[in-house]
Structures are given as C-alpha cells and as structure tokens.
Scaffold this motif. Structure first.
Motif, PDB file in Angstrom:
ATOM      1  N   ARG A  67       0.836  -1.195   0.000  1.00 56.99           N
ATOM      2  CA  ARG A  67       0.000   0.000   0.000  1.00 56.99           C
ATOM      3  C   ARG A  67       0.876   1.253   0.000  1.00 56.99           C
ATOM      4  O   ARG A  67       2.088   1.171   0.195  1.00 56.99           O
ATOM      5  CB  ARG A  67      -0.901   0.006   1.237  1.00 56.99           C
ATOM      6  CG  ARG A  67      -1.863  -1.180   1.326  1.00 56.99           C
ATOM      7  CD  ARG A  67      -2.383  -1.343   2.741  1.00 56.99           C
ATOM      8  NE  ARG A  67      -1.313  -1.692   3.668  1.00 56.99           N
ATOM      9  CZ  ARG A  67      -1.414  -1.660   4.995  1.00 56.99           C
ATOM     10  NH1 ARG A  67      -2.540  -1.268   5.557  1.00 56.99           N
ATOM     11  NH2 ARG A  67      -0.400  -1.994   5.759  1.00 56.99           N
ATOM     12  N   ILE A  68       0.231   2.389  -0.210  1.00 60.95           N
ATOM     13  CA  ILE A  68       0.918   3.678  -0.212  1.00 60.95           C
ATOM     14  C   ILE A  68       0.407   4.490   0.977  1.00 60.95           C
ATOM     15  O   ILE A  68      -0.807   4.662   1.148  1.00 60.95           O
ATOM     16  CB  ILE A  68       0.653   4.454  -1.514  1.00 60.95           C
ATOM     17  CG1 ILE A  68       1.166   3.679  -2.721  1.00 60.95           C
ATOM     18  CG2 ILE A  68       1.283   5.842  -1.451  1.00 60.95           C
ATOM     19  CD1 ILE A  68       0.735   4.274  -4.056  1.00 60.95           C
ATOM     20  N   PHE A  69       1.342   4.992   1.779  1.00 58.92           N
ATOM     21  CA  PHE A  69       0.980   5.875   2.900  1.00 58.92           C
ATOM     22  C   PHE A  69       1.635   7.232   2.693  1.00 58.92           C
ATOM     23  O   PHE A  69       2.854   7.323   2.538  1.00 58.92           O
ATOM     24  CB  PHE A  69       1.448   5.290   4.232  1.00 58.92           C
ATOM     25  CG  PHE A  69       0.656   4.104   4.692  1.00 58.92           C
ATOM     26  CD1 PHE A  69      -0.491   4.270   5.452  1.00 58.92           C
ATOM     27  CD2 PHE A  69       1.045   2.821   4.349  1.00 58.92           C
ATOM     28  CE1 PHE A  69      -1.239   3.177   5.876  1.00 58.92           C
ATOM     29  CE2 PHE A  69       0.319   1.721   4.763  1.00 58.92           C
ATOM     30  CZ  PHE A  69      -0.827   1.891   5.529  1.00 58.92           C
ATOM     31  N   TYR A  70       0.817   8.285   2.683  1.00 57.55           N
ATOM     32  CA  TYR A  70       1.339   9.642   2.742  1.00 57.55           C
ATOM     33  C   TYR A  70       1.372  10.051   4.210  1.00 57.55           C
ATOM     34  O   TYR A  70       0.396   9.833   4.944  1.00 57.55           O
ATOM     35  CB  TYR A  70       0.425  10.623   1.998  1.00 57.55           C
ATOM     36  CG  TYR A  70       0.412  10.502   0.499  1.00 57.55           C
ATOM     37  CD1 TYR A  70       1.591  10.527  -0.229  1.00 57.55           C
ATOM     38  CD2 TYR A  70      -0.795  10.398  -0.193  1.00 57.55           C
ATOM     39  CE1 TYR A  70       1.575  10.446  -1.615  1.00 57.55           C
ATOM     40  CE2 TYR A  70      -0.822  10.325  -1.577  1.00 57.55           C
ATOM     41  CZ  TYR A  70       0.362  10.349  -2.285  1.00 57.55           C
ATOM     42  OH  TYR A  70       0.345  10.277  -3.649  1.00 57.55           O
ATOM     43  N   VAL A  71       2.455  10.660   4.641  1.00 54.56           N
ATOM     44  CA  VAL A  71       2.560  11.134   6.020  1.00 54.56           C
ATOM     45  C   VAL A  71       2.976  12.599   5.994  1.00 54.56           C
ATOM     46  O   VAL A  71       4.004  12.952   5.396  1.00 54.56           O
ATOM     47  CB  VAL A  71       3.596  10.322   6.824  1.00 54.56           C
ATOM     48  CG1 VAL A  71       3.575  10.763   8.285  1.00 54.56           C
ATOM     49  CG2 VAL A  71       3.314   8.829   6.726  1.00 54.56           C
ATOM     50  N   GLY A  72       2.182  13.465   6.611  1.00 48.89           N
ATOM     51  CA  GLY A  72       2.522  14.879   6.604  1.00 48.89           C
ATOM     52  C   GLY A  72       1.838  15.628   7.734  1.00 48.89           C
ATOM     53  O   GLY A  72       1.059  15.061   8.504  1.00 48.89           O
ATOM     54  N   ALA A  73       2.107  16.921   7.805  1.00 42.43           N
ATOM     55  CA  ALA A  73       1.501  17.796   8.804  1.00 42.43           C
ATOM     56  C   ALA A  73       1.009  19.059   8.109  1.00 42.43           C
ATOM     57  O   ALA A  73       1.548  19.464   7.082  1.00 42.43           O
ATOM     58  CB  ALA A  73       2.513  18.153   9.893  1.00 42.43           C
TER      59      ALA A  73
END
Length: 303
Positions: A67-73
């Motif tokens: 899967r693809i996970f985007y992680v940001g703020a």
C-alpha cells in the motif's frame, strides 16, 4: 535528530519581489501571484528524474500487494489526505490502497493543530500502527524538517518499508531519512513562509504524478480514459457512458444499455461490446488479469 536552521530554508526566506506586497493593488497582487506560480512547474520539472525513480519503486511495491501511505503535517498532510481520498472514486481502488496520515489525526484535516508536527514519536506510532514492510511510506513536508514526518520515515525504514521524502527545499534532514528523495525548491513565497502557496502547489503536482502514474501502471486507465471510475452520482454515470462510447465507438443508446447491463462498470461494458461477450465473461477476464484492463483486453483477444 538532525536539524536545519529555519533561516537557511528557501521556503522561509523573504521574496524580494513581494517586499511591498501590502501596498500593491489587488490586480498587482494577483499578477505577482500568477507570475510566481508560473515558476512552480519549472521547479517540478527539475525534479522529474527523482520523481520517476520514486514512482518506479512505488509501482513495484503496489504490484506486490503493498500500500501507499502519505505522512505529513499541516498543508502537506492535508494534500496527502486529499490525494489519497480521490483514488477510490477515480480509479476504483479500495480506500486502504492509498492512505493519508496527518499529524494531529482526522481533526487536523479541517482545523489547524500546528504543534502536532513537532511530535516525532507520534509519527513513529502512526507508521508502526498502520504500515508494514510490504508498503511504501511517503513523507511530505515543504520544509523537509518536520519532526512528525522524520519520525515516520525513520520508523518506516526500521520496519523495512519503501521510504520516499517529498520536500520543497534541498539537502534536508527528511531527504536523508529516505531511500528516494524528491526535492522541489520553489523558492521564497510571496507571503514569507506561507508554504500553502507555491510549495503547496508543487506538492499537489507531484502527488498527482505519483498516484496517477501508479494507477496507469496498474491498468486502471485505458488510453486516457478513466475506465475504473466509480459511477456514484449522475455526473459520473453520464461520464461512464461517454467513456464506453469513446472506447468502443458505439452509439450512445447502445453504450447506455450495455453500461446498465454491466452495473455501471465501464470496463465490463467495454469488454462486452468490444468482444461481443456477456457480463460474466467480461468479469472473469478482469479477475484472471488482476483487474488490469489492458491485460484483460489482451487476454480476450487471445482466447
């Protein structure tokens, strides 16, 4: 944790072209914004080799069931959530395939929770509780220094996941934590430090490239037609009929009838018309080829 002085970041510097921004007319402001926005595509262009390398690796992850996970703020996190949420209706994939993780959780999608980005442990926990070694974790932060994202990438690296860092500065700590670093230096914003502007635009452009290209490689697009679109409203139901017409050359009435027989599935309707087969056989061809539409076409052509 590696740090960078904020005053060294291009995204935090003052833009000489907008020093007197508050004294400009409305027309002059929008002219200046437009001129600055014109530079964004050129900045993205310089990063195309990095973007290509990262996408090639992500495609392999997804083809192998990852899967693809985007992680940001903040803005970066919201853009990741936006891109992830658009994949199911556009490409017909499960919501779990592309996931956006944002510092501060779901509440941060609509409300600013600025201090959440400083918690690197929260970033680690977010990845630890969601991702596995089979997945791709893409850290997104304009500054390239966000602790939450760095923590997430460090945890992703620890568990053996593919790691990608997307930022709008150069030689950032975040880039140093990822296997693939995408750096798009857009330069100072017209409102100093407001990275929802050029940096946000550049980030959206790159995220568009990542998921769109991945989905094309997975056979979710036929020519330039979004054959996997989910017909969940009247506009999209009409779009599906148009897609079937474009792909097969059928008259609208026939395209509409077969699309209805296919339960609104453009892929099945196209296969039914193209190869003069029933719905069940069309579905079987898609199942045999893992939902890759181009492969389903080739499968039926050979059988």
């Amino acid at each position: 944790m590696t740090s960078m002085k904020t005053d060294l970041l291009m995204t935090e510097r003052r833009n000489e072209k907008s020093m007197h921004l508050d004294s400009l007319s409305i027309r002059d402001i929008v002219d200046l914004m437009n001129k600055e926005d014109h530079t964004v595509a050129a900045s993205v262009q310089t990063a195309l080799p990095q973007i290509t390398d990262a996408i090639e690796a992500i495609v392999q992850v997804v083809k192998q069931g990852g899967r693809i996970f985007y992680v940001g703020a903040g803005t970066s996190g919201r853009l990741g959530v936006l891109d992830a949420s658009e994949c199911p209706p556009t490409f017909g994939v499960e919501p779990e395939l592309v996931v956006g993780l944002i510092a501060g959780g779901e509440r941060a999608i609509t409300r600013s929770i600025e201090n959440a980005e400083d918690d690197d442990e929260a970033g680690r926990r977010a990845v630890a509780s969601n991702a596995t070694a089979a997945d791709a974790v893409i850290g997104v932060a304009a500054s390239g220094t966000t602790p939450y994202v760095i923590g997430a990438l460090q945890e992703a690296k620890r568990i053996g996941a593919l790691t990608v860092a997307l930022s709008c500065n150069v030689n950032t700590p975040m880039s140093g934590e990822a296997e693939y670093a995408i750096e798009v230096p857009v330069g100072p914003e017209i409102v100093t430090g407001s990275t929802r502007l050029k940096a946000g635009t550049a980030t959206k452009m790159v995220l568009n490239m990542i998921t769109t290209t991945v989905m094309i490689q997975l056979g979710k697009v036929y020519g330039n037609l979004m054959v996997n679109v989910q017909a969940t409203n009247e506009k999209l139901r009409n779009r599906v009929v148009r897609i079937v017409k474009e792909a097969t050359g059928a008259e609208e009435e026939i395209a509409a009838t077969v699309t209805h027989q296919a339960g609104g599935d453009a892929r099945a309707a196209i296969l039914m018309l193209q190869y003069d087969i029933g719905y069940e056989e069309a579905v079987r061809a898609l199942e045999e080829t893992g939902g890759h539409f181009g492969d389903a076409m080739r499968y039926l052509a050979q059988n």
